[in-house]
Enzyme design. Structure first.
Site, PDB file in Angstrom:
ATOM      1  CG  HIS A  12      -0.400   0.056   2.705  1.00  0.00           C
ATOM      2  ND1 HIS A  12      -0.811  -0.407   3.843  1.00  0.00           N
ATOM      3  CD2 HIS A  12       0.957   0.814   3.039  1.00  0.00           C
ATOM      4  CE1 HIS A  12      -0.134  -0.070   4.589  1.00  0.00           C
ATOM      5  NE2 HIS A  12       0.929   0.773   4.305  1.00  0.00           N
ATOM      6  CG  HIS A  59      -0.002   4.416   7.745  1.00  0.00           C
ATOM      7  ND1 HIS A  59      -0.774   3.630   7.116  1.00  0.00           N
ATOM      8  CD2 HIS A  59       0.875   3.793   7.739  1.00  0.00           C
ATOM      9  CE1 HIS A  59      -0.503   3.018   6.266  1.00  0.00           C
ATOM     10  NE2 HIS A  59       0.699   2.569   6.693  1.00  0.00           N
ATOM     11  CG  HIS A 193       7.835  -1.276   4.348  1.00  0.00           C
ATOM     12  ND1 HIS A 193       6.990  -2.409   4.512  1.00  0.00           N
ATOM     13  CD2 HIS A 193       7.222  -0.123   4.525  1.00  0.00           C
ATOM     14  CE1 HIS A 193       5.894  -1.812   4.832  1.00  0.00           C
ATOM     15  NE2 HIS A 193       5.928  -0.426   4.856  1.00  0.00           N
ATOM     16  CD  GLU A 240       2.475  -1.398   6.997  1.00  0.00           C
ATOM     17  OE1 GLU A 240       2.268  -0.397   7.050  1.00  0.00           O
ATOM     18  OE2 GLU A 240       2.444  -1.736   5.449  1.00  0.00           O
TER      19      GLU A 240
HETATM   20  C1  DHB Z   1       6.234   3.962   2.978  1.00  0.00           C
HETATM   21  C2  DHB Z   1       5.675   2.510   3.065  1.00  0.00           C
HETATM   22  C3  DHB Z   1       4.462   2.332   3.862  1.00  0.00           C
HETATM   23  O1  DHB Z   1       3.894   1.444   4.314  1.00  0.00           O
HETATM   24  C4  DHB Z   1       3.858   3.381   4.568  1.00  0.00           C
HETATM   25  O2  DHB Z   1       2.765   3.366   5.405  1.00  0.00           O
HETATM   26  C5  DHB Z   1       4.591   4.715   4.457  1.00  0.00           C
HETATM   27  C6  DHB Z   1       5.564   4.887   3.610  1.00  0.00           C
HETATM   28  C7  DHB Z   1       7.172   3.823   1.983  1.00  0.00           C
HETATM   29  O3  DHB Z   1       7.648   3.034   1.266  1.00  0.00           O
HETATM   30  O4  DHB Z   1       7.756   5.160   1.865  1.00  0.00           O
HETATM   31 FE    FE Z   2       2.182   1.306   5.818  1.00  0.00          FE
END
Ligand code: DHB
Ligand code: FE
Length: 280
Positions: A12, A59, A193, A240
């Site tokens: 996402h 978020h 991530h 997540e």
């Molecule tokens: C990014 C990824 C995320 O899941 C998020 O909520 C905010 C930023 C990113 O890749 O920058």
């Molecule tokens: Fe996120």
């Protein structure tokens, strides 16, 4: 009765929404990301779901450190796109399905999962980016959406096993709803991530692909992954991924893999995407 016809999972990343909204999706950096959803857009246009039960995480847009529900179900008539600091995304308002949402709420709470009932909340990129990836840029979303928010932002998150068991209860609830509806369940967020600290930028392709294999073929094993493994292997925001287990729990053990896509990177994130036909 309502039928769960398919499960969809997708990452996402907010920059994906910005790329679409600013007309950059054909640029060389973004084109391979969006190509991974060409099949999906054609497929869903034919499937025409009546309702998407959309598992996502907020978020700090609708919630904040003042109030942190572990599992929150949107029972309202509509949910507006959230302003995440740059104005709200230019995407349609999300229309809910209060009758089905309340039915699921009653069934799941009486099956011993304590949900927070939300009648009013704005929805951020966690929910709107998956809708954009699957439906493109329509004037109105073509189906009702029940938002289901999971806390994976403030420690402690729910375990994968808890999410998987909750998915089973949600599946049972949807299947017992007395209207002939084509319902899809989506699990969103991930894949690996990390946005913060010395490991910012971490991507783990091996972990991600193993997770995809397990989620498709051996979800019981995927559900046993301890939450520390997600953080260690997939990064602090890789947690997540537990939301994908809610989707998988709502499906039958046997599923047909219709589409699998993996791409690195999009912004800071590994992008993964599955379409699973329920029942195999
Ligand atoms: C990014 C990824 C995320 O899941 C998020 O909520 C905010 C930023 C990113 O890749 O920058
Ligand atoms: Fe996120």
């Amino acid at each position: 009765m309502a039928r769960i016809t398919a499960g969809v999972s997708t990452s996402h990343v907010p920059a994906i929404g910005a790329a679409l909204d600013l007309g950059k999706s054909a640029e060389p950096y973004w084109a391979p990301v969006f190509q991974g959803y060409d099949f999906s857009k054609r497929w869903i246009a034919e499937e025409k779901p009546d309702v998407v039960f959309l598992v996502y995480n907020d978020h700090a847009s609708a919630f904040s450190l003042d109030l942190i529900p572990t599992f929150a179900i949107g029972c309202g008539e509509e949910f507006k796109p959230a302003d995440e600091g740059f104005g709200a995304r230019p995407v349609p308002v999300v229309h809910g399905h209060p009758e089905l949402a309340w039915h699921i709420t009653q069934s799941v709470i009486q099956d011993d999962f304590d949900l927070t009932i939300v009648n009013k909340m704005d929805v951020d990129h966690g929910l709107t980016v998956p809708l954009s990836l699957m439906f493109g840029q329509p004037d109105a979303w073509p189906c009702k959406v029940i938002p289901f928010a999971v806390n994976v932002v403030q420690y402690p998150p729910p375990s994968g096993a808890r999410c998987y068991a909750l998915g089973k209860a949600i599946g049972k609830a949807i299947r017992s709803f007395d209207q002939d509806l084509n319902v899809q369940i989506w699990g969103t967020g991930g894949m690996s991530h990390q946005l913060q600290g010395p490991r910012a930028g971490l991507i783990n392709q091996e972990f991600d692909n193993k997770f995809l294999d397990l989620l498709i073929n051996d979800p019981d094993a995927a559900a046993r992954i301890p939450h520390l493994d997600y953080v260690r292997e997939a990064g602090s925001e890789g947690i997540e991924l537990v939301m994908w287990l809610i989707m998988r729990g709502a499906l039958e053990a046997n599923v047909d893999l219709l589409h699998r896509f993996y791409h690195v990177p999009a912004s800071n994130t590994a992008v993964g995407h599955l379409i699973l036909k329920n029942g195999g």
